[in-house]
Design an enzyme around this catalytic site. Structure first.
Site, PDB file in Angstrom:
ATOM      1  N   GLY A 119       1.055  -0.891   0.218  1.00  0.00           N
ATOM      2  CA  GLY A 119       0.039  -0.290  -0.123  1.00  0.00           C
ATOM      3  C   GLY A 119       0.650   1.552  -0.072  1.00  0.00           C
ATOM      4  N   ILE A 142       6.115  -8.181   7.283  1.00  0.00           N
ATOM      5  CA  ILE A 142       6.030  -9.606   7.583  1.00  0.00           C
ATOM      6  C   ILE A 142       5.500 -10.544   7.579  1.00  0.00           C
ATOM      7  CG2 ILE A 142       6.438  -8.287  10.060  1.00  0.00           C
ATOM      8  CD1 ILE A 142       3.392  -9.810  10.401  1.00  0.00           C
ATOM      9  N   ASP A 143       4.451  -9.791   6.162  1.00  0.00           N
ATOM     10  CA  ASP A 143       4.332 -11.023   5.344  1.00  0.00           C
ATOM     11  C   ASP A 143       4.568 -11.968   4.665  1.00  0.00           C
ATOM     12  OD1 ASP A 143       2.269 -10.034   7.107  1.00  0.00           O
ATOM     13  OD2 ASP A 143       1.233  -9.016   5.350  1.00  0.00           O
ATOM     14  N   ARG A 178      -4.923 -32.927  23.787  1.00  0.00           N
ATOM     15  CA  ARG A 178      -5.120 -32.024  21.777  1.00  0.00           C
ATOM     16  C   ARG A 178      -4.743 -31.188  20.638  1.00  0.00           C
ATOM     17  NH1 ARG A 178      -5.732 -27.437  27.383  1.00  0.00           N
ATOM     18  NH2 ARG A 178      -8.244 -28.368  28.264  1.00  0.00           N
ATOM     19  N   GLU A 238      -4.752 -16.892   7.832  1.00  0.00           N
ATOM     20  CA  GLU A 238      -5.279 -16.298   8.433  1.00  0.00           C
ATOM     21  C   GLU A 238      -6.048 -15.973   6.996  1.00  0.00           C
ATOM     22  OE1 GLU A 238      -4.275 -12.019  10.068  1.00  0.00           O
ATOM     23  OE2 GLU A 238      -2.870 -11.677   7.941  1.00  0.00           O
ATOM     24  N   GLN A 290       3.226 -10.756  16.828  1.00  0.00           N
ATOM     25  CA  GLN A 290       4.346 -11.330  15.237  1.00  0.00           C
ATOM     26  C   GLN A 290       5.279 -10.289  14.729  1.00  0.00           C
ATOM     27  OE1 GLN A 290       2.536 -14.468  12.987  1.00  0.00           O
ATOM     28  NE2 GLN A 290       0.584 -13.100  14.172  1.00  0.00           N
TER      29      GLN A 290
HETATM   30  O1  F6P Z   1       0.149  -6.736   6.530  1.00  0.00           O
HETATM   31  C1  F6P Z   1       1.202  -7.180   7.359  1.00  0.00           C
HETATM   32  C2  F6P Z   1      -0.486  -7.207   8.175  1.00  0.00           C
HETATM   33  O2  F6P Z   1       0.465  -8.141  10.076  1.00  0.00           O
HETATM   34  C3  F6P Z   1      -1.192  -8.721   8.319  1.00  0.00           C
HETATM   35  O3  F6P Z   1      -0.321  -9.770   8.057  1.00  0.00           O
HETATM   36  C4  F6P Z   1      -2.496  -8.142   8.868  1.00  0.00           C
HETATM   37  O4  F6P Z   1      -3.521  -9.122   8.189  1.00  0.00           O
HETATM   38  C5  F6P Z   1      -2.069  -6.863   9.491  1.00  0.00           C
HETATM   39  O5  F6P Z   1      -1.216  -6.224   9.736  1.00  0.00           O
HETATM   40  C6  F6P Z   1      -3.029  -6.385  10.563  1.00  0.00           C
HETATM   41  O6  F6P Z   1      -3.200  -5.527  10.367  1.00  0.00           O
HETATM   42  P1  F6P Z   1      -3.464  -4.260  11.378  1.00  0.00           P
HETATM   43  O7  F6P Z   1      -4.303  -4.724  12.570  1.00  0.00           O
HETATM   44  O8  F6P Z   1      -2.142  -3.368  11.118  1.00  0.00           O
HETATM   45  O9  F6P Z   1      -4.701  -3.450   9.945  1.00  0.00           O
END
Ligand code: F6P
Length: 384
Positions: A119, A142-143, A178, A238, A290
Site C-alpha cells: 500500500g 512481516i508477510d 488436545r 489468516e 508477530q
Molecule cells: O500486513 C501485515 C499485517 O500484519 C497482516 O499480516 C495483517 O493481516 C495485518 O497487517 C493486520 O493489520 P492491522 O491490524 O494493523 O490493521
C-alpha cells in the site's frame, strides 16, 4: 544533486524499521545530506504540526537497531488521496496529495525514502508520478508477500515468534491430548504459516495458496491418533480458505483503512475438527505479537543493507524504485514491477515439497502422501 531528504514509515509496523531508519540517517549524513523524518506516514507533510516533521541527526538514531516499532510512528489510515479530515465535526475523505507535494518542494526536499509495504509503496509511486522529485521505496512487511524482492525485512522475526509459540504449545497440547489450532498472520500469502509451521513441527499447515478440505485435516489427526499420538498442532494462515469457500474476515474495510481485517479461521477449523473427530480442540490467534519485539539478526542485517542501499541509489543514480533483494544481491527494482502485485508461495516451492516429504498435511493430498501420490516409506510414517 541530493542535499536534503525525507524518510517515513507507513502501513503496519514490522521489526527492522528502526534499523532501516538508522542506516538511512547515518549513510545520508555521511554523504553530507540533511535528513528529516515525516511522522506517521505522510502526516508530517499534511498537518501543520512541527512535532510531525523532525530533523534526524546522528544522536536521533543511536541505539535503535534492535528496537521493534518505529521511532517515526506509522499508520494504515494515511492515504493522502483519501485522507481523513475533520469537517464540521465529521470525518471526511479528502485528496490532500497536491498540498503534500507542494509542501515537500517548499521544504526543499530532493527525495523521499518511503519504508512500507504494498500500500505504502503504491502511494509513494503515485506521488512520484504526480510530482515528487525522487522516491526510493524500502520493502517492509512481516508477510513477505511483496513482488519484486525475494524477501522483506520483518518476516524472519515474525517466523521466529510464531515458531517459539508452536514450540511452547507442543507440551501443553501433548499433556492434555488436545488439538491446538494456531492462526498466524500473512494476509493473502502463506509464508509465515509455512516457515513457522515447518520450523515448529506442525502436523498440519493450511495456507491461502492451497484450499483445504477439512476431511483431509481430520484424517491426519485420526491417523496420528491411531499411532498413539493423541495431540496435533495445526497452523492456519489468516488467509486460508476451505475448498470452494471464502477467506474469513473479522471486519470489512473501513472508509480510511488500507485493508479489510482477516481473522477467525482458526476457530472455524477448531470447531469442525471437534465436530468431526470428537477431539478436544483449542484455537488461538497469535495476532500482533508477530509484529513486535526485537528484529532477529537476519532482519537487522537486511534492514541495514536496504537502508544504506537506498541512499546509495539516490547518490549514484538518478532513478527511483524499490531497493530489493534478488538472489542475495541488492538491486533497484522499478515501481512498475512492484505496484499492485503480491508474491505468494509457489506451489512447486521446495519448502512446500519439504513439508510434504516430512508428512505434513496441507489439507489437500491424503495425509502422508507424496506429491506424486505414493505413500511415504514405513520409517517416515512411524513419526507421522
Ligand atoms: O500486513 C501485515 C499485517 O500484519 C497482516 O499480516 C495483517 O493481516 C495485518 O497487517 C493486520 O493489520 P492491522 O491490524 O494493523 O490493521
Amino acid at each position: 544533486m541530493i542535499r536534503k531528504i525525507a524518510v517515513n514509515t507507513g502501513g503496519g509496523d514490522a521489526p527492522g524499521l528502526n534499523a532501516v531508519i538508522r542506516a538511512v540517517v547515518i549513510s545520508a549524513l555521511w554523504r553530507g545530506w540533511e535528513v528529516w523524518g515525516i511522522r506517521h506516514g505522510y502526516r508530517g507533510l499534511i498537518v501543520d504540526d512541527p512535532n510531525d516533521l523532525v530533523r534526524l541527526e546522528r544522536r536521533s538514531v543511536r541505539g535503535i537497531t534492535h528496537l521493534g516499532g518505529t521511532i517515526l510512528g506509522s499508520t494504515n489510515r494515511g492515504d493522502p488521496y483519501h485522507y481523513p479530515v475533520e469537517v464540521d465535526g465529521t470525518t471526511q475523505p479528502m485528496d490532500v496529495s497536491g498540498r503534500l507535494i507542494e509542501r515537500f518542494k517548499e521544504l526543499g526536499f530532493d527525495a523521499l525514502i518511503a519504508i512500507g509495504g504494498d500500500g505504502s509503496l503504491k502511494l509513494a509511486n503515485r506521488l512520484l508520478e504526480q510530482g515528487l522529485p525522487r522516491v526510493i521505496g524500502v520493502p517492509k512487511t512481516i508477510d513477505n508477500d511483496l513482488a519484486g524482492t525475494d524477501v522483506t525485512f520483518g518476516f524472519q522475526t515474525a517466523v521466529a515468534t510464531a515458531t517459539d509459540a508452536l514450540d511452547k504449545l507442543h507440551s501443553t497440547a501433548q499433556a492434555h491430548e488436545r488439538v491446538m489450532v494456531v492462526e498466524v498472520m500473512g494476509r493473502y500469502a502463506g509464508w509465515i504459516a509455512l516457515y513457522a509451521g515447518l520450523a515448529g513441527s506442525a502436523d498440519i499447515i493450511l495456507i491461502p495458496e492451497i484450499e483445504f478440505d477439512i476431511e483431509r485435516v481430520c484424517e491426519k489427526i485420526r491417523r496420528r491418533e491411531a499411532r498413539g499420538r493423541h495431540f496435533a498442532i495445526v497452523v492456519v494462515a489468516e488467509g486460508a480458505k476451505p475448498k470452494g469457500g471464502h477467506m474469513t474476515f473479522k471486519a470489512s474495510k473501513g472508509e480510511f483503512s488500507e485493508h479489510a481485517q482477516l481473522g477467525g479461521i482458526a476457530q472455524q477449523v477448531a470447531d469442525q475438527i471437534t465436530a468431526r473427530t470428537g477431539k478436544e480442540t483449542r484455537s488461538l490467534v497469535l495476532g500482533h505479537l508477530q509484529r513486535g519485539g526485537s528484529p532477529v539478526t537476519p532482519d537487522r542485517i537486511l534492514s541495514l543493507r536496504l537502508g544504506t542501499a537506498a541512499t546509495k541509489y539516490l547518490a549514484e543514480t538518478d532513478r527511483s524504485g524499490m531497493v530489493s533483494v534478488r538472489h542475495g544481491e541488492i538491486e533497484l527494482t522499478p515501481f512498475s514491477e512492484v505496484a499492485g502485485k503480491i508474491r505468494t508461495v509457489p506451489l512447486d516451492s521446495d519448502t512446500l515439497r519439504t513439508g510434504r516429504d516430512l508428512g505434513v498435511c496441507f489439507g489437500d493430498e491424503p495425509a502422508g502422501t507424496f506429491l506424486d501420490g505414493t505413500m511415504p516409506p514405513p520409517p517416515l510414517r512411524r513419526y507421522d
